[in-house]
Design a protein around this motif. Structure first.
Motif, short mmCIF file in Angstrom:
data_model
loop_
_atom_site.label_atom_id
_atom_site.label_comp_id
_atom_site.label_asym_id
_atom_site.label_seq_id
_atom_site.Cartn_x
_atom_site.Cartn_y
_atom_site.Cartn_z
N ASN A 1 -16.68 -1.48 13.86
CA ASN A 1 -16.14 -2.16 15.05
C ASN A 1 -14.97 -1.40 15.64
O ASN A 1 -14.82 -1.32 16.85
N PHE A 2 -14.14 -0.84 14.78
CA PHE A 2 -13.00 -0.07 15.27
C PHE A 2 -13.49 1.14 16.06
O PHE A 2 -13.00 1.43 17.15
N ILE A 3 -14.47 1.85 15.52
CA ILE A 3 -14.98 3.04 16.20
C ILE A 3 -15.70 2.68 17.49
O ILE A 3 -15.55 3.34 18.51
N PHE B 1 -8.69 8.00 19.75
CA PHE B 1 -8.97 8.81 18.57
C PHE B 1 -8.30 10.18 18.66
O PHE B 1 -7.98 10.79 17.65
N HIS B 2 -8.11 10.65 19.87
CA HIS B 2 -7.40 11.91 20.06
C HIS B 2 -5.91 11.74 19.74
O HIS B 2 -5.28 12.65 19.19
N GLU B 3 -5.37 10.58 20.08
CA GLU B 3 -3.96 10.30 19.80
C GLU B 3 -3.72 10.07 18.30
O GLU B 3 -2.67 10.43 17.78
N LEU B 4 -4.67 9.46 17.65
CA LEU B 4 -4.54 9.13 16.22
C LEU B 4 -5.32 10.15 15.37
O LEU B 4 -6.24 9.80 14.65
N GLU B 5 -4.93 11.39 15.46
CA GLU B 5 -5.68 12.46 14.78
C GLU B 5 -5.71 12.26 13.27
O GLU B 5 -6.75 12.42 12.63
N ARG B 6 -4.57 11.94 12.69
CA ARG B 6 -4.48 11.79 11.23
C ARG B 6 -5.35 10.64 10.75
O ARG B 6 -6.10 10.77 9.77
N GLU B 7 -5.29 9.52 11.45
CA GLU B 7 -6.09 8.36 11.07
C GLU B 7 -7.58 8.60 11.30
O GLU B 7 -8.42 8.17 10.51
N GLN C 1 -3.04 1.78 9.97
CA GLN C 1 -2.97 2.42 8.66
C GLN C 1 -3.24 1.41 7.55
O GLN C 1 -3.94 1.72 6.58
N GLU C 2 -2.74 0.19 7.70
CA GLU C 2 -3.01 -0.85 6.70
C GLU C 2 -4.49 -1.19 6.66
O GLU C 2 -5.06 -1.39 5.59
N ILE C 3 -5.11 -1.26 7.83
CA ILE C 3 -6.54 -1.58 7.91
C ILE C 3 -7.37 -0.49 7.25
O ILE C 3 -8.29 -0.77 6.47
N ILE C 4 -7.03 0.76 7.52
CA ILE C 4 -7.76 1.87 6.90
C ILE C 4 -7.57 1.86 5.40
O ILE C 4 -8.52 2.08 4.63
N ASP C 5 -6.36 1.60 4.94
CA ASP C 5 -6.09 1.55 3.50
C ASP C 5 -6.88 0.43 2.82
O ASP C 5 -7.43 0.62 1.73
N VAL C 6 -6.95 -0.74 3.46
CA VAL C 6 -7.72 -1.85 2.91
C VAL C 6 -9.20 -1.48 2.84
O VAL C 6 -9.86 -1.74 1.83
N CYS C 7 -9.71 -0.86 3.89
CA CYS C 7 -11.13 -0.45 3.89
C CYS C 7 -11.39 0.59 2.80
O CYS C 7 -12.41 0.52 2.11
N GLU C 8 -10.49 1.54 2.67
CA GLU C 8 -10.67 2.58 1.65
C GLU C 8 -10.63 1.97 0.25
O GLU C 8 -11.48 2.29 -0.60
N GLN D 1 -8.77 10.61 8.47
CA GLN D 1 -8.84 9.77 7.28
C GLN D 1 -10.10 8.90 7.31
O GLN D 1 -10.78 8.77 6.29
N VAL D 2 -10.42 8.31 8.47
CA VAL D 2 -11.63 7.50 8.60
C VAL D 2 -12.87 8.37 8.41
O VAL D 2 -13.82 7.98 7.73
N TYR D 3 -12.86 9.56 8.98
CA TYR D 3 -14.00 10.47 8.86
C TYR D 3 -14.24 10.83 7.39
O TYR D 3 -15.38 10.78 6.91
N ARG D 4 -13.19 11.15 6.68
CA ARG D 4 -13.33 11.51 5.26
C ARG D 4 -13.81 10.32 4.42
O ARG D 4 -14.62 10.47 3.51
#
Length: 159
Positions: A90-92, A100-106, A62-69, A109-112
């Protein structure tokens, strides 16, 4: 920063012990607004860590996604935006597809975020093209979970 990545490559078995400290160090350096080179270097190193640490980044995702966003939407530096898109790519690419199935919310968020980058007028064409590639890969992964391939097995028994 690159020294930290090299240390992580060398210390494979000891990696879980120090990964939290290294991630925190890199995430703190990404937020350094005084030095563009420090931010870009830290983003590049985080991208490399997404390759190396397959399961270690889950507690930091979540921190990594927030930094990227934050970088892709607010940062003025094109180099920093390229670094953030490399992290997501690289994450994908290197994570287990079942994750990715386990982390549906994340995943959503990455898709959006990737969708937002592809239509943004503040990102250059290279960043938008890379985001579009990531969207294609992520869509394929999600499609596999939503519509699994069916296999018909037919047993023929001869008595």
């Amino acid at each position: 920063m690159e020294v930290l990545v090299n240390i992580m490559k060398i210390t494979n078995e000891m990696l879980p012990k120090y990964e939290s400290q290294i991630f925190n160090c890199l995430l703190k350096c990404v937020n350094n607004q005084n030095s563009e080179l420090m931010r870009v270097s830290s983003l590049g190193c985080l991208g490399e860590l997404c390759k190396i640490c397959k399961f270690g980044i889950l507690c930091h995702i979540q921190e990594i996604i927030d930094v990227c966003e934050r970088t892709l939407t607010e940062d003025q530096s094109l180099l920093a935006k390229k670094g953030a898109i490399v992290i997501l790519a690289n994450f994908i690419e290197y994570q287990d597809k079942a994750l990715f199935h386990e982390l549906e919310r994340e995943t959503l968020q990455v898709y959006r975020l990737l969708k937002k980058v592809t239509i943004s007028r503040f990102c250059d064409e290279e960043v938008q093209h890379r985001a579009l590639q990531c969207l294609g890969v992520l869509s394929g992964i999600v499609r596999e979970f939503m519509f699994p391939k069916t296999k018909i097995l037919h047993d023929i028994k001869i008595f």
